[in-house]
Design an enzyme around this catalytic site. Structure first.
Site, mmCIF file in Angstrom:
data_model
loop_
_atom_site.group_PDB
_atom_site.id
_atom_site.type_symbol
_atom_site.label_atom_id
_atom_site.label_comp_id
_atom_site.label_asym_id
_atom_site.label_seq_id
_atom_site.Cartn_x
_atom_site.Cartn_y
_atom_site.Cartn_z
ATOM 1 N N GLY A 247 -7.719 -6.787 -0.172
ATOM 2 C CA GLY A 247 -8.023 -7.390 1.012
ATOM 3 C C GLY A 247 -6.890 -8.561 1.340
ATOM 4 O O GLY A 247 -5.733 -8.825 0.917
ATOM 5 N N LYS B 178 -17.272 -15.271 5.767
ATOM 6 C CA LYS B 178 -18.720 -15.431 6.000
ATOM 7 C C LYS B 178 -19.735 -15.133 4.827
ATOM 8 O O LYS B 178 -19.384 -14.169 4.099
ATOM 9 C CB LYS B 178 -19.132 -14.300 7.139
ATOM 10 N N GLY C 166 -12.907 -3.779 0.982
ATOM 11 C CA GLY C 166 -14.226 -3.355 1.128
ATOM 12 C C GLY C 166 -14.808 -2.569 0.149
ATOM 13 O O GLY C 166 -15.818 -2.610 -0.111
ATOM 14 N N ARG D 249 0.950 -1.181 -0.213
ATOM 15 C CA ARG D 249 0.152 -0.009 -0.129
ATOM 16 C C ARG D 249 0.717 1.153 0.011
ATOM 17 O O ARG D 249 0.298 2.265 -0.594
ATOM 18 C CB ARG D 249 -0.873 -0.129 1.098
#
Length: 399
Positions: free
Chosen positions: A355, A205, A379, A40
């Site tokens: 991510g 999830k 995200g 990053r």
């Protein structure tokens, strides 16, 4: 939307430019303060170098982790400042606070071509506050440092935070090259993907990915599901999943998605099942329909990798978000590696959706250049694909 090129064209020599970067880098677990992946930092370098070389006085701000709105030494950006200086080839000045006396003094002392990194934005409650007045007050303090604002933090544009949403309302504002590239890529895979279009989703999830599944399902030829989320889908098919990660309240939702997909959702056919969540745990590869009741699945198996690779191989457009297993533990990394390697071989355009997927590419030592694009914002990428308005992008688009 004005861009960095527009700002450079106006001239920045001697001007103070505030750059919102995403320097939320990971650190080695056993060596606090040692950055494990500087991707990053490297991603924002072109913007910082362009401004520096044009004579701007560059102030960089970023968050790191989730401090509780007050200084916390665990989340200091000091190690990031050191690495940033190494990559820039010249020391980056570091302010020990964000908008306090040290930041004010060092901002005032900046010379042309110097780069200053402010301390963690989230050491200030106003950065993430849901109260418009509190957030705006902090934005006023940040904006007072600069003559212009550049957002090159794609990983934060889905947050309605002071440095992302409120500061650009107070300064002439421009989109950095990284943000522009991310939006261009995501528009391509959202609005006009070349078929066949294959999406690979992993992670923990189903609930975290439900909205993106619903948004993408009408557009894709195949949706491959691995990671912890696959076990809720397997349960929806009536299979025993043992102690594997399971969202019981999502089982019917998964059953409905499988019915809606009419064969386009592809699930693992075998998994690596372990006695416990540990690199040292006893583990065996079993059929996805016969997971022992006392074990938990921690990776997809070799037959699943082959099945997924076959579907991936024909893709002209591919989007991947989420690992296939617990790739951080060596015994459970093969699924993610196998799928990632298959993606590198397609005769088409591939996007790694940030991510953990981006972290896996680097952790597993894969060739980053073999992918069409590696996003810096997991995200943000998912929310864009869901069709949501991204607050940071909306702020840049406002005149």
């Amino acid at each position: 939307m004005k861009t960095l090129d527009d700002l450079l064209g106006e001239g920045v020599s001697g001007r103070r430019v505030l750059v919102r970067a995403d320097l939320n880098v990971p650190f080695e677990k056993n060596n606090p303060g040692v950055i494990s992946d500087d991707g990053r930092i490297r991603a924002v370098l072109p913007t910082l170098v362009a401004l520096r070389d044009a004579g701007a006085r560059v102030l960089v701000c970023s968050h790191l982790g989730r401090p509780k709105g007050a200084p916390d030494p665990k989340f200091t950006l000091a190690p990031v400042a050191a690495r940033l200086g190494e990559l820039l080839g010249a020391p980056a000045v570091f302010a020990a606070d964000t908008v306090g006396p040290d930041a004010q003094a060092k901002a005032a002392a900046l010379t042309e071509g110097q780069v200053l990194l402010l301390e963690n934005l989230r050491f200030n409650a106003g950065e993430t506050s849901k109260d418009d007045a509190e957030r705006g007050g902090f934005a006023d303090q940040l904006a007072a440092f600069a003559d212009a604002y550049v957002d090159d933090a794609f990983g934060a544009v889905h947050r309605k935070h002071a440095s992302v949403y409120d500061v650009p309302a107070r300064l002439p504002h421009y989109a950095g090259g990284l943000v522009l590239r991310e939006l261009e890529v995501l528009k391509k895979v959202t609005d006009s993907p070349e078929q066949p279009y294959v999406v690979v989703l992993g992670g923990s999830k189903v609930s975290d990915k439900l909205a993106v599944i619903q948004a993408l399902l009408p557009k894709v030829d195949k949706l491959l599901v691995g990671g912890g989320m696959c076990f809720t889908f397997l349960k929806a098919q009536g299979h025993e999943v043992g102690n594997s990660l399971l969202e019981a309240d999502m089982v019917q939702t998964c059953a409905d998605l499988l019915e809606q997909a009419k064969g386009r959702i592809v699930l693992p056919v075998d998994v690596v099942a372990a006695t416990e969540f540990s690199a040292d745990a006893d583990h065996v590869t079993v059929s996805a329909s016969q997971i022992p009741a006392d074990r938990l699945g921690l990776d997809i198996g070799p037959e699943s990798v082959a099945l997924f690779a076959e579907a991936i191989g024909g893709a002209k457009t591919l989007f991947w978000n989420g690992p296939m297993g617990v790739f951080e533990l060596a015994p459970f990394a093969a699924g993610t590696r196998g799928v990632a390697e298959a993606i590198t071989k397609i005769d088409g355009f591939s996007v790694v959706g940030g991510g953990d997927s981006a972290a896996a590419v680097r952790t597993l030592g894969l060739d980053e250049t073999a992918f069409g694009h590696i996003s810096t914002g997991g995200g943000a990428s998912l929310e864009y694909l869901e069709g949501k308005t991204l607050p940071g992008v909306a702020a840049l688009e406002a005149s």
